[in-house]
Motif scaffolding. Structure first.
Motif, short mmCIF file in Angstrom:
data_model
loop_
_atom_site.label_atom_id
_atom_site.label_comp_id
_atom_site.label_asym_id
_atom_site.label_seq_id
_atom_site.Cartn_x
_atom_site.Cartn_y
_atom_site.Cartn_z
N UNK A 40 29.57 -16.44 11.70
CA UNK A 40 28.89 -15.94 10.50
C UNK A 40 27.81 -14.93 10.88
N UNK A 41 27.14 -15.19 11.99
CA UNK A 41 26.05 -14.30 12.44
C UNK A 41 26.59 -13.12 13.25
N UNK A 42 27.91 -13.05 13.44
CA UNK A 42 28.49 -11.95 14.21
C UNK A 42 28.21 -12.08 15.71
N UNK A 43 27.91 -13.31 16.17
CA UNK A 43 27.56 -13.51 17.58
C UNK A 43 28.73 -14.02 18.40
N UNK A 44 29.86 -14.32 17.74
CA UNK A 44 31.03 -14.81 18.45
C UNK A 44 32.18 -13.87 18.10
N UNK A 45 32.84 -13.31 19.14
CA UNK A 45 33.92 -12.35 18.86
C UNK A 45 35.02 -13.00 18.03
N UNK A 46 35.53 -12.26 17.07
CA UNK A 46 36.54 -12.84 16.18
C UNK A 46 37.39 -11.74 15.57
N UNK A 47 38.63 -12.09 15.30
CA UNK A 47 39.49 -11.18 14.55
C UNK A 47 39.40 -11.49 13.05
N UNK A 48 39.19 -12.76 12.72
CA UNK A 48 39.20 -13.19 11.32
C UNK A 48 37.97 -14.01 10.93
N UNK A 49 37.55 -14.88 11.85
CA UNK A 49 36.58 -15.90 11.46
C UNK A 49 35.20 -15.34 11.10
N UNK A 50 34.88 -14.13 11.55
CA UNK A 50 33.59 -13.55 11.18
C UNK A 50 33.56 -13.30 9.67
N UNK A 51 34.73 -13.02 9.09
CA UNK A 51 34.81 -12.82 7.63
C UNK A 51 34.90 -14.17 6.92
N UNK A 52 35.79 -15.02 7.39
CA UNK A 52 36.03 -16.30 6.71
C UNK A 52 34.75 -17.14 6.67
N UNK A 53 34.02 -17.17 7.79
CA UNK A 53 32.82 -18.01 7.87
C UNK A 53 31.76 -17.57 6.86
N UNK A 54 31.76 -16.29 6.51
CA UNK A 54 30.75 -15.80 5.55
C UNK A 54 30.95 -16.38 4.15
N UNK A 55 32.11 -16.94 3.91
CA UNK A 55 32.38 -17.52 2.59
C UNK A 55 31.79 -18.91 2.41
N UNK A 56 31.14 -19.43 3.45
CA UNK A 56 30.65 -20.81 3.37
C UNK A 56 29.15 -20.86 3.63
N UNK A 57 28.48 -21.69 2.82
CA UNK A 57 27.03 -21.87 3.00
C UNK A 57 26.79 -22.75 4.22
N UNK A 58 25.52 -22.83 4.63
CA UNK A 58 25.17 -23.70 5.77
C UNK A 58 25.57 -25.15 5.50
#
Ligand code: HEC
Length: 110
Positions: free
Chosen positions: A77-95
């Motif tokens: 979510x913070x863009x700190x882990x390389x990802x092809x998809x999960x950087x987008x998907x994770x943004x859809x969820x609150x903490x």
């Protein structure tokens, strides 16, 4: 006929005015059923109940330590882990949703 056209015009105006507002989401449903429904969003890629289909190269989520899953999601979510998809998907969820998902998958058998 004119009345109908007027009513349609008014509701279209109301709709357009509404479209100016930022989207408002329903509050999280973090009941056990609500969390299972959230977790179902992950099944298409990570397998039913977090167990990947045979031959899948994706990581399973079931039975992994809660803190590992939570950390990975937060890093995506913070863009700190390389990802092809999960950087987008994770943004859809609150903490709170991420924590609930991590807790859910950690309790499932591998
Ligand atoms: C459209 C496919 C897709 C969906 C849906 C999806 N994932 Fe992922 N997931 C991936 C991919 C691909 C990776 C590998 C990282 C990348 O390239 O984004 C990954 C990686 C992960 C990882 C890191 C695993 C590790 O050990 O490094 C976690 C945690 C994760 N996903 C959790 C979830 C959760 C929770 C959901 C549901 C809310 C979800 N994913 C939905 C495709 C998906």
């Amino acid at each position: 006929m004119i009345r109908i056209a007027l009513a349609a015009g008014l509701s279209a105006t109301a709709f357009l005015a509404g479209a100016q507002q930022p989207p408002a989401f329903a509050p999280s449903n973090l009941t056990p059923m609500g969390v299972r429904a959230l977790a179902a969003n992950c099944a298409a890629c990570h397998g039913t109940n977090g167990r990947p289909a045979p031959g899948s190269t994706l990581e399973g989520l079931a039975g992994r330590p809660k803190q590992d899953l939570q950390l990975a999601m937060n890093q995506f979510k913070a863009g700190k882990k390389p990802a092809t998809l999960m950087h987008q998907i994770s943004k859809g969820y609150s903490e709170a949703e991420i924590e609930a998902l991590a807790d859910h998958f950690s309790r499932l058998a591998r």
